[in-house]
Design an enzyme around this catalytic site. Structure first.
Site, PDB file in Angstrom:
ATOM      1  N   GLU A 180       0.855  -1.186   0.000  1.00  0.00           N
ATOM      2  CA  GLU A 180       0.000   0.000   0.000  1.00  0.00           C
ATOM      3  C   GLU A 180       0.895   1.241   0.000  1.00  0.00           C
ATOM      4  O   GLU A 180       1.972   1.256   0.616  1.00  0.00           O
ATOM      5  CB  GLU A 180      -0.858  -0.019   1.267  1.00  0.00           C
ATOM      6  N   LYS A 207      -9.707   1.556  -2.116  1.00  0.00           N
ATOM      7  CA  LYS A 207      -9.888   1.046  -0.753  1.00  0.00           C
ATOM      8  C   LYS A 207     -11.251   1.419  -0.175  1.00  0.00           C
ATOM      9  O   LYS A 207     -11.640   2.590  -0.148  1.00  0.00           O
ATOM     10  CB  LYS A 207      -8.778   1.606   0.141  1.00  0.00           C
ATOM     11  N   CYS A 264      -5.087  -3.351   2.996  1.00  0.00           N
ATOM     12  CA  CYS A 264      -4.810  -3.072   4.410  1.00  0.00           C
ATOM     13  C   CYS A 264      -6.016  -3.238   5.337  1.00  0.00           C
ATOM     14  O   CYS A 264      -6.361  -4.350   5.706  1.00  0.00           O
ATOM     15  CB  CYS A 264      -4.214  -1.669   4.548  1.00  0.00           C
TER      16      CYS A 264
END
Length: 283
Positions: free
Chosen positions: A41, A113, A155
């Site tokens: 990321e 995300k 994440c």
């Protein structure tokens, strides 16, 4: 069996520095015979403040980092999965995205995300990702790759099993979680969560991680991993202590993606939830 390479580095606010680090990882992945390289990321940069995060964001057509990686992918003929920032509408926030660059250097897939890291941990970090990041609004359906059907997540998405289960239901064989985990949460949750997602979805999990001190204000846990569909850790890179004591060179780990083994796991222990019950809420 095809080999996946997971890369680990310590990104800073310098895109040129970070590109150089990733170029080293590309060379290492090619030397290892990998069919795809997975990077963390925010590989393009990690800033020291929300304002700096927004100011550094560039579109994929303008970003020297993305343009450089596209050239690397085409030159080395290896797909690269990498987390980057992109400008969001309004100019006040950015998009935390994960792009798939194919072996021709073309960006063929993009995931934004969904779940943002807004936390206050007593004695630990206080982070508000939503101060500078715009959340995504949809999942990316699994797509074909040299390693099998890929399902992309980032994440903090790791903490939401419904998301990984849905992507697995859509056919994913390999799940990605490029990350920049904090040290306090990483020490307790990182491996446990990754292995859990692998076991419950019976999928390979590839988790490229940032490591070390980025700017004096933020440190990432490291421990990049590849995990098989049975929950076995195929490779694991070092953490902050190893990074601080070592050469601070970017590193890769590799693992074989055994899709026949994956299908064996799925056929021998079928995990099909009772949709006729679990998807119905009593009135």
């Amino acid at each position: 069996m095809p080999i996946a390479a997971v890369g680990q580095l310590c990104s800073t606010a310098s895109m040129s520095h970070n590109l150089t680090q990733c170029q080293i990882l590309v060379k290492k992945a090619v030397a290892a015979g990998a069919k795809a390289l997975f990077l963390p990321e925010a590989s393009d940069y990690i800033a020291s403040s929300p304002a700096e995060t927004v100011s550094l964001a560039r579109s994929t057509t303008d970003s020297p980092f993305v343009k450089g990686l596209r050239l690397e992918a085409a030159s080395a003929k290896i797909p690269i999965n990498v987390g980057i920032h992109e400008p969001a509408s309004g100019g006040r926030r950015v998009k935390n995205t994960l792009i798939w660059i194919d072996e021709r250097g073309e960006i063929t897939q993009r995931y934004q995300k969904l779940h943002l890291f807004d936390v206050e941990i007593e004695g630990g970090p206080v982070l508000r990702e939503s101060n500078s990041v715009e959340p995504g609004t949809s999942i990316l359906p699994p797509f074909q790759s040299p390693l099998g059907l890929m399902g992309l997540m980032i994440c903090f998405d790791l903490r939401f099993p419904v998301l990984s289960t849905r992507i697995r239901d859509l056919g994913a064989q390999v799940l990605t979680y490029p990350s920049a985990f904090t040290v306090p949460t990483g020490m307790v949750h990182w491996e446990t969560l990754l292995r859990t997602r692998a076991i419950e979805t019976q999928s390979f999990v590839v988790a490229a991680a940032q490591v070390g001190n980025h700017n004096g204000r933020r440190t990432s846990y490291g421990h990049s991993m590849i995990i098989d569909a049975w929950g076995k850790v195929l490779c694991e890179l070092g953490g902050v202590d190893e990074w601080d004591k070592g050469s601070k060179e970017p590193a890769i780990g590799v693992g074989e993606i055994d899709l026949e083994g994956l299908e064996k796991v799925r056929s021998e222990m079928p995990l099909h939830p009772r949709r006729d019950i679990v998807d119905i809420v009593p009135q």
